[in-house]
Design a protein around this motif. Sequence first.
Motif, PDB file in Angstrom:
ATOM      1  N   THR A 140      16.738   6.574  10.536  1.00 22.91           N
ATOM      2  CA  THR A 140      15.335   6.951  10.743  1.00 22.91           C
ATOM      3  C   THR A 140      14.467   5.727  11.033  1.00 22.91           C
ATOM      4  OG1 THR A 140      15.022   6.953   8.329  1.00 22.91           O
ATOM      5  CG2 THR A 140      15.463   9.077   9.393  1.00 22.91           C
ATOM      6  N   ASP A 141      14.732   4.616  10.375  1.00 23.16           N
ATOM      7  CA  ASP A 141      13.977   3.398  10.666  1.00 23.16           C
ATOM      8  C   ASP A 141      14.221   2.944  12.100  1.00 23.16           C
ATOM      9  OD1 ASP A 141      12.973   3.382   8.110  1.00 23.16           O
ATOM     10  OD2 ASP A 141      14.276   1.774   7.374  1.00 23.16           O
ATOM     11  N   TRP A 142      15.457   3.055  12.547  1.00 30.02           N
ATOM     12  CA  TRP A 142      15.794   2.650  13.916  1.00 30.02           C
ATOM     13  C   TRP A 142      15.085   3.547  14.928  1.00 30.02           C
ATOM     14  CZ3 TRP A 142      18.478   4.565  18.210  1.00 30.02           C
ATOM     15  CH2 TRP A 142      18.862   3.607  19.166  1.00 30.02           C
ATOM     16  N   LEU A 143      15.036   4.836  14.647  1.00 30.72           N
ATOM     17  CA  LEU A 143      14.341   5.753  15.547  1.00 30.72           C
ATOM     18  C   LEU A 143      12.854   5.423  15.630  1.00 30.72           C
ATOM     19  CD1 LEU A 143      15.968   9.208  14.727  1.00 30.72           C
ATOM     20  CD2 LEU A 143      15.962   8.058  16.945  1.00 30.72           C
ATOM     21  N   LYS A 144      12.259   5.126  14.501  1.00 32.64           N
ATOM     22  CA  LYS A 144      10.831   4.809  14.500  1.00 32.64           C
ATOM     23  C   LYS A 144      10.546   3.504  15.249  1.00 32.64           C
ATOM     24  CE  LYS A 144      10.595   5.491   9.976  1.00 32.64           C
ATOM     25  NZ  LYS A 144      10.065   5.574   8.582  1.00 32.64           N
ATOM     26  N   THR A 145      11.498   2.593  15.213  1.00 34.83           N
ATOM     27  CA  THR A 145      11.316   1.303  15.882  1.00 34.83           C
ATOM     28  C   THR A 145      11.557   1.398  17.382  1.00 34.83           C
ATOM     29  OG1 THR A 145      11.983   0.108  13.893  1.00 34.83           O
ATOM     30  CG2 THR A 145      12.106  -1.097  15.970  1.00 34.83           C
ATOM     31  N   THR A 146      12.579   2.142  17.775  1.00 38.22           N
ATOM     32  CA  THR A 146      12.993   2.163  19.183  1.00 38.22           C
ATOM     33  C   THR A 146      12.360   3.300  19.972  1.00 38.22           C
ATOM     34  OG1 THR A 146      14.923   3.538  18.668  1.00 38.22           O
ATOM     35  CG2 THR A 146      15.214   1.125  18.629  1.00 38.22           C
ATOM     36  N   SER A 147      11.966   4.368  19.281  1.00 39.39           N
ATOM     37  CA  SER A 147      11.350   5.536  19.938  1.00 39.39           C
ATOM     38  C   SER A 147      12.239   6.126  21.030  1.00 39.39           C
ATOM     39  CB  SER A 147       9.978   5.161  20.526  1.00 39.39           C
ATOM     40  OG  SER A 147       9.097   4.765  19.511  1.00 39.39           O
TER      41      SER A 147
END
Length: 260
Positions: free
Chosen positions: A19-26
């Motif tokens: 989830t952190d990666w998704l929020k960072t990379t969009s």
Amino acid sequence: MKIATWNVNSIRTRLPHTTDWLKTTSVDVLCLQETKVVDEKFPRDAFTEIGYHAAIFGQPSYNGVAIISREPLSDVSRGFAPILGDRVAEFDQQKRVITGIIGDLRVVNLYVPNGSAVGSEKYIYKLRWLEVLHDYLKALMLEPNHLLVCGDFNIALEDIDIHDPTGRVNQVMATDLERVALQVILRLGLADVFRKFVKDGGHFSWWDYRSAAFRRDLGWRIDHIYLSPDLYEKAIACAIDKAPRKLEQPSDHTPVIVEF
């Protein structure tokens, strides 16, 4: 549009990483493999909270695939049988295939069997599974949609995809039979988008947990994104993001991202 593939090696263990990666990379679509959880226990709410939908196909402890997307997918299909019929139902006992459509794009997310050891029952199963995959993708390519096929293929297609290919002919994930099986699939009209932008070796997506393989960069490129010809022409970038592999308790794989 950005689409990524990532073998997370247990979504519940790696949920904050994901989830952190998704929020960072969009990224717009994230294809996950080895989710290792039954559908009822998949952490769907964690993705809903950050603006994503989840199409899932899981089982306990092993395998499992999911497609996480900003827009809900249509025509979601799980396993080979919905496309090829009951003759291939045995290959759906392991949850390894999920597909859906977003706009005019069909996304196919795969977790190809590892094969365990050359000549083993699991190795023979892998080769049979790849034959079924060929028929499955051949059927999907009759559709008018663009086609993106991604996932953990557990195959290094070329010697430059392995840090040291010495002895690879007898090593699972790099044998001639596995490579030929994948090449037959690609001859349906699919191309490796990573190689559109990166021609040299030394680029890996998986590192064994043992022998300090990541620190020593002793990796393999076995996570791939393949595109139909029209979609291949629209790709403007493809990269491997090594950052998640540096985290505490990471997956042994790291994401691969294509951008259109």
